[in-house]
Design a protein around this motif. Sequence first.
Motif, PDB file in Angstrom:
ATOM      1  N   GLN A   1      62.309   2.106  82.081  1.00  0.00           N
ATOM      2  CA  GLN A   1      62.962   3.126  82.898  1.00  0.00           C
ATOM      3  C   GLN A   1      63.362   2.571  84.263  1.00  0.00           C
ATOM      4  O   GLN A   1      64.475   2.832  84.754  1.00  0.00           O
TER       5      GLN A   1
ATOM      6  N   MET B   1      63.991   9.966  76.781  1.00  0.00           N
ATOM      7  CA  MET B   1      64.158  11.181  77.588  1.00  0.00           C
ATOM      8  C   MET B   1      64.052  10.900  79.079  1.00  0.00           C
ATOM      9  O   MET B   1      64.632  11.610  79.901  1.00  0.00           O
ATOM     10  N   HIS B   2      63.324   9.865  79.445  1.00  0.00           N
ATOM     11  CA  HIS B   2      63.199   9.511  80.852  1.00  0.00           C
ATOM     12  C   HIS B   2      64.343   8.612  81.322  1.00  0.00           C
ATOM     13  O   HIS B   2      64.582   8.491  82.524  1.00  0.00           O
TER      14      HIS B   2
ATOM     15  N   ASP C   1      54.133  14.587  66.390  1.00  0.00           N
ATOM     16  CA  ASP C   1      53.887  15.144  67.721  1.00  0.00           C
ATOM     17  C   ASP C   1      54.197  14.092  68.780  1.00  0.00           C
ATOM     18  O   ASP C   1      53.426  13.150  68.988  1.00  0.00           O
ATOM     19  N   ILE C   2      55.319  14.276  69.468  1.00  0.00           N
ATOM     20  CA  ILE C   2      55.753  13.333  70.491  1.00  0.00           C
ATOM     21  C   ILE C   2      56.004  14.107  71.781  1.00  0.00           C
ATOM     22  O   ILE C   2      56.852  15.004  71.816  1.00  0.00           O
ATOM     23  N   PRO C   3      55.280  13.807  72.858  1.00  0.00           N
ATOM     24  CA  PRO C   3      55.483  14.538  74.112  1.00  0.00           C
ATOM     25  C   PRO C   3      56.802  14.141  74.772  1.00  0.00           C
ATOM     26  O   PRO C   3      57.121  12.950  74.874  1.00  0.00           O
ATOM     27  N   ILE C   4      57.569  15.120  75.190  1.00  0.00           N
ATOM     28  CA  ILE C   4      58.821  14.847  75.883  1.00  0.00           C
ATOM     29  C   ILE C   4      58.959  15.796  77.075  1.00  0.00           C
ATOM     30  O   ILE C   4      58.398  16.892  77.071  1.00  0.00           O
ATOM     31  N   PRO C   5      59.686  15.405  78.116  1.00  0.00           N
ATOM     32  CA  PRO C   5      59.913  16.282  79.273  1.00  0.00           C
ATOM     33  C   PRO C   5      60.947  17.358  78.934  1.00  0.00           C
ATOM     34  O   PRO C   5      62.143  17.208  79.191  1.00  0.00           O
TER      35      PRO C   5
ATOM     36  N   GLU D   1      60.144   9.624  73.894  1.00  0.00           N
ATOM     37  CA  GLU D   1      59.734   9.991  75.256  1.00  0.00           C
ATOM     38  C   GLU D   1      60.392   9.062  76.269  1.00  0.00           C
ATOM     39  O   GLU D   1      60.887   9.497  77.321  1.00  0.00           O
ATOM     40  N   GLN D   2      60.424   7.776  75.957  1.00  0.00           N
ATOM     41  CA  GLN D   2      61.055   6.803  76.850  1.00  0.00           C
ATOM     42  C   GLN D   2      62.543   7.114  77.018  1.00  0.00           C
ATOM     43  O   GLN D   2      63.076   7.062  78.133  1.00  0.00           O
TER      44      GLN D   2
ATOM     45  N   SER E   1      57.630   5.832  67.616  1.00  0.00           N
ATOM     46  CA  SER E   1      57.658   7.219  68.065  1.00  0.00           C
ATOM     47  C   SER E   1      57.771   7.384  69.574  1.00  0.00           C
ATOM     48  O   SER E   1      58.501   8.252  70.063  1.00  0.00           O
ATOM     49  N   PHE E   2      57.068   6.562  70.352  1.00  0.00           N
ATOM     50  CA  PHE E   2      57.067   6.766  71.810  1.00  0.00           C
ATOM     51  C   PHE E   2      58.432   6.488  72.446  1.00  0.00           C
ATOM     52  O   PHE E   2      58.666   6.824  73.596  1.00  0.00           O
TER      53      PHE E   2
END
Length: 345
Positions: free
Chosen positions: A219, A248-249, A267-271, A245-246, A241-242
Amino acid sequence: MQKSVYYDKNHFEMQPIGNLDINSDEVLIKMKVCGLCGTDIHKAVDKTVEPPITLGHEIAGEVIAAGDDVMDFNVGDRVFVAHHVPCFTCTYCKRGHYSLCPQFKMTNVDPGGFSEYIRVPALHVKHTMGKLPDELSDEAGAMVEPLACCLHGFEQISINPGDQVLILGAGQIGCLQIQLANHFLAEQVIVSDVNPYRLEKAKEVGATHVIRADEEAVQEQVNRLTDGHGADIVIISAGISFLLEQAMHCVARGGTVLVFAPFTKNDIPIPAYRFFEDEISIVGAYSSTPYNYTPALELLKKGVIDVDKMVTHRFPLSKLNEAITLAHDTTKEVLKVLIVPDGSR
């Protein structure tokens, strides 16, 4: 006549093909080259298919028999062929989502691409097979299908001239997408990966900047290279998977993330706030459609895609498991692997 049959991880067997008699509207081809796709590797390593099965779908070959009702192909024609055909009439097809058609995955060539000879059913002869011009090699012909898949993905993202493009993953698909992004006049094509050899190959095929993802903060580097703007288009070309999230940033306000690889986690955390506040989009693209093959062929004919810079290894059919093992090892100096009847490294 033999085929390579998958039974389990690290377990392939060479077996007789058996009867490949063709109907009047079918074609029999001799396989000249079959590319090793990332999905083939995923199926073989993660055991996501029911054995026994013959994998392979990036096919170039020569017609050795044609049924009496086949009008467009003759014995001796050099051809490419893809493995799935939509119905063109269901709800998904009518909306342009051909790869979501229920018929799509139910169709296939017989027995599969990793076979010395292949029966091409009538639907495929009509919709997914095409002649290779003299100026294209068989190896280039085997790139029609994966390039068509990339074109299907680019249909989802509406890349504009001057866009900042970030590609997460410098594998065989990522290197095709680099060349397409340049063709569609991206200002910068930034590529991240953990494999230094693949990053060098990415630069060879046109990456503007590369990021060693295990040594640099992706990022931060994207922000630096784009003067804080971010990437207008982010393409996820590795099944990690991660990376969502990367992405999205890293994506710019108003930008788009294209998911072009399967994830192993649900299940992948995203903003999520960015959907509303920054009007970003996430889209996916699976496989190709029959309408992507002609554009892919023309791009290869015109030299937009440099196949020679991508192909690093050739294996004979009997060494398919060795080819998959090599291609799956992210520490090795390998990019595009081809299977050929008499191949060698």
